[in-house]
Write a protein that holds these residues in place. Structure first.
Motif, short mmCIF file in Angstrom:
data_model
loop_
_atom_site.label_atom_id
_atom_site.label_comp_id
_atom_site.label_asym_id
_atom_site.label_seq_id
_atom_site.Cartn_x
_atom_site.Cartn_y
_atom_site.Cartn_z
N ALA A 128 0.84 -1.21 0.00
CA ALA A 128 0.00 0.00 0.00
C ALA A 128 0.87 1.26 0.00
O ALA A 128 0.52 2.26 -0.63
CB ALA A 128 -0.94 -0.02 1.20
N VAL A 129 2.01 1.20 0.68
CA VAL A 129 2.92 2.35 0.67
C VAL A 129 3.42 2.60 -0.76
O VAL A 129 3.47 3.74 -1.23
CB VAL A 129 4.12 2.10 1.62
N LEU A 130 3.76 1.50 -1.46
CA LEU A 130 4.27 1.64 -2.83
C LEU A 130 3.17 2.11 -3.78
O LEU A 130 3.42 2.95 -4.65
CB LEU A 130 4.87 0.30 -3.30
N ALA A 131 1.96 1.58 -3.60
CA ALA A 131 0.85 2.01 -4.45
C ALA A 131 0.58 3.50 -4.21
O ALA A 131 0.29 4.25 -5.14
CB ALA A 131 -0.40 1.19 -4.13
N ASP A 132 0.72 3.91 -2.97
CA ASP A 132 0.45 5.29 -2.61
C ASP A 132 1.48 6.25 -3.21
O ASP A 132 1.12 7.30 -3.74
CB ASP A 132 0.42 5.39 -1.08
N VAL A 133 2.77 5.90 -3.16
CA VAL A 133 3.77 6.81 -3.78
C VAL A 133 3.58 6.89 -5.29
O VAL A 133 3.95 7.89 -5.91
CB VAL A 133 5.26 6.47 -3.48
N ALA A 134 2.97 5.85 -5.86
CA ALA A 134 2.70 5.90 -7.30
C ALA A 134 1.41 6.67 -7.59
O ALA A 134 1.11 6.93 -8.75
CB ALA A 134 2.61 4.49 -7.87
N ALA A 140 -5.98 -0.49 -4.77
CA ALA A 140 -4.90 -1.08 -5.57
C ALA A 140 -4.16 -2.09 -4.71
O ALA A 140 -4.10 -1.95 -3.49
CB ALA A 140 -3.94 0.01 -6.05
N GLY A 141 -3.62 -3.11 -5.34
CA GLY A 141 -2.88 -4.11 -4.57
C GLY A 141 -2.37 -5.20 -5.46
O GLY A 141 -2.59 -5.18 -6.68
N ARG A 283 -1.78 6.49 -13.63
CA ARG A 283 -2.82 5.98 -14.52
C ARG A 283 -2.59 4.53 -14.97
O ARG A 283 -3.31 4.01 -15.82
CB ARG A 283 -2.92 6.91 -15.74
N VAL A 284 -1.58 3.88 -14.43
CA VAL A 284 -1.28 2.50 -14.86
C VAL A 284 -2.38 1.52 -14.48
O VAL A 284 -3.13 1.75 -13.52
CB VAL A 284 0.03 1.93 -14.22
N ALA A 303 7.75 -5.97 -6.17
CA ALA A 303 6.34 -5.67 -5.88
C ALA A 303 5.59 -5.55 -7.20
O ALA A 303 6.02 -4.84 -8.10
CB ALA A 303 6.24 -4.37 -5.10
N LEU A 304 4.48 -6.26 -7.28
CA LEU A 304 3.61 -6.21 -8.46
C LEU A 304 2.27 -5.66 -7.99
O LEU A 304 1.63 -6.25 -7.11
CB LEU A 304 3.44 -7.63 -9.02
N ILE A 305 1.89 -4.52 -8.54
CA ILE A 305 0.69 -3.83 -8.05
C ILE A 305 -0.27 -3.55 -9.21
O ILE A 305 0.15 -3.07 -10.27
CB ILE A 305 1.09 -2.52 -7.33
N TYR A 306 -1.52 -3.88 -8.98
CA TYR A 306 -2.58 -3.65 -9.96
C TYR A 306 -3.50 -2.54 -9.47
O TYR A 306 -3.81 -2.46 -8.28
CB TYR A 306 -3.44 -4.91 -10.12
N ARG A 307 -3.99 -1.75 -10.43
CA ARG A 307 -5.02 -0.76 -10.09
C ARG A 307 -6.29 -1.49 -9.61
O ARG A 307 -6.86 -1.14 -8.61
CB ARG A 307 -5.36 0.08 -11.33
N ASN A 308 -6.67 -2.52 -10.37
CA ASN A 308 -7.86 -3.28 -10.03
C ASN A 308 -7.49 -4.74 -9.83
O ASN A 308 -7.51 -5.54 -10.76
CB ASN A 308 -8.89 -3.13 -11.17
#
Ligand SMILES: *Cc1c(COP(=O)(O)O)cnc(C)c1O
Length: 459
Positions: A128-134, A140-141, A283-284, A303-308
């Motif tokens: 969540a920290v990484l998703a947040d800086v992006a 997202a997760g 916007r990724v 870390a692999l993060i998806y918007r949805n």
């Protein structure tokens, strides 16, 4: 060691062996700075050192550790040395390394919520920290995978399999994925695994732009078959960040999945001084960043993060009678195995989680900024040296330079000499068809003085 009657000796706590190993770990952690050592340039045949170590009866742990310590541990180039400046180095924070031992000693894994809710919750906090800086929205997760390669493959599998969902009737029968000429080799390999053809987009000064992407998609015979585009958030060779906002516009207009490979560079999302260059990353559909590169984690951690994440889950969930119990429908339930092609996995995000918690995110910001500053100083230094030429101003922390008059063999000889004198591990790369020197920084302890010493030897 006394083995109680009826016990299998492999599972009895051995105080002496524990001291032996922990003492070694304590010593290794205390090395400051970590020496480079010699890697494959180690001149004793390793097979000889290893001979007779695996026997039916087993060998005393002290003897095995002696071989490891004296013969094997030096036959590496220590990637965590501040003088390791090749490829992409690593710089694991002490807290992260220590916690990696906890992960090991506790056999912490993170496959599913029913077996590992605690570690998974902690990993998700780090994600969540990484998703947040992006700049991704809440919700997202994803999960931690072994590396950028595994992350790119898992994300592109979702991109391919959800094309129908995005494009409806327009979804192509034989999809292609648009990638730039500068995309990391793992992206091409992922597409090969997926049986999807890459559609190569030319770059403008080594950068993928929205207009070149649009021009290629509208002129190429297969352009209409594109289901996804991969942009790079910091190329490996030169640290160049693609025009993410421009690419996002094209992706949106054409309903393409937008993936950013930020395995190396997206660590710099933490750095306010360069954050603007990543505009558009918010916007990724998915992105990858490797904490084992520039976010100070031990291997292997991406870390692999998806918007949805729901889309990823629809693609990656494994259906098998022996796995049914994993999906309980509990409100907090999160199964990392649903978000990549893996199943069993080490809780490899935990060292990052611990380090983020104890050091704080400001420490991450400062450490990345420190490296960016050193990189600019190194570029200035190169510009001031008459026999060297700076290939381009670094955007992140990779510096390319030319030594006037040098051929490939000269760079190779120089590199070997640097390693022999333990001054640095520096290998050359190819830039626009020519060999050039390449310095990849990411250890905050790498100093301009160290690099000045290295560069002085090019005179
Ligand atoms: C390093 C890197 C990769 C591959 O990551 P691994 O962790 O080595 O699998 C992919 N893309 C980029 C841009 C990289 O720098």
């Amino acid at each position: 060691m006394d083995v109680p009657v009826g016990r299998n000796p492999m599972f009895v706590y051995d105080e002496q062996m524990t001291d032996l190993i922990f003492d070694y770990c304590r010593w290794r952690l205390s090395l400051d700075p970590v020496p480079l050592d010699y890697g494959g340039a180690w001149d004793e045949p390793l097979s000889e050192s290893l001979e007779g170590l695996i026997t039916p009866e087993g060998v005393d742990a002290r003897r095995v550790m002696e071989v490891f310590d004296k013969k094997l541990a030096n036959a590496v180039v220590s990637v965590d040395s501040p003088r390791f400046l090749s490829f992409i180095p690593a710089a694991p924070a002490k807290a992260a390394l220590l916690f990696d031992m906890v992960v090991a000693c506790s056999s912490l894994h993170g496959t599913s919520w029913i077996e590992a809710a605690g570690p998974v919750a902690a990993e998700n906090q780090a994600l969540a920290v990484l998703a947040d800086v992006a700049g991704l929205p809440e919700g997202a997760g994803g999960c931690f995978v072994a590396g950028g390669s595994a992350g790119n493959l898992s994300a592109l599998m979702v991109a391919r399999d959800t094309a129908g969902f995005r494009m409806g009737d327009r979804a192509p029968e034989r999809p292609v994925v648009a990638i730039s000429e500068e995309a990391h080799s793992s992206v091409g390999k992922a597409l090969h695994v997926l049986g999807v053809e890459p559609l190569l987009v030319p770059c403008d000064d080594h950068r993928l732009t929205g207009s070149l992407l649009e021009a290629t998609l509208s002129s190429h015979p297969r352009g209409g078959d594109a289901v996804a585009v991969v942009a790079t958030g910091g190329t490996t060779n030169a640290g160049i960040i693609d025009d993410l906002a421009g690419v996002a516009d094209v992706a949106e207009a054409r309903s393409l999945w937008f993936h950013v490979d930020g395995a190396y560079g997206c660590a710099a999302l933490f750095a306010p001084s360069v954050r603007e260059r990543f505009a558009g990353i918010e916007r990724v559909d998915s992105f990858v960043v490797d904490p084992h590169k520039w976010l100070f984690s031990p291997f292997d951690c991406a870390a692999l993060i998806y918007r949805n994440p729901q889309l990823a889950k629809a693609v990656h969930s494994q259906d098998a009678s022996y796995l049914e119990v994993m999906h309980t429908g509990a409100p907090e339930e999160w199964n990392p195995s649903d978000y990549a092609f893996h199943l069993t996995r080490r809780a490899r995000g935990m060292p990052l989680w611990f380090s983020l918690a104890v050091n704080g995110t400001d420490a991450y910001r400062d450490a990345v900024e420190e490296v960016l500053i050193t990189t600019q100083e190194v570029a200035d230094l190169i510009e001031s040296m008459p026999h060297l030429e700076l290939v381009r101003r670094p955007e992140l922390s990779v510096v390319l330079f030319r030594r006037m008059g040098w051929e490939r063999a000269d760079y190779e000889a120089w590199s070997a000499q640097l390693l022999e004198h333990q001054l640095g591990f520096v290998v050359h790369t190819t830039w626009e068809g020519q060999p050039v020197g390449r310095l990849a920084l990411l250890h905050p302890d790498t100093s301009v003085e160290m690099i000045a010493e290295i560069l002085a030897s090019t005179a």
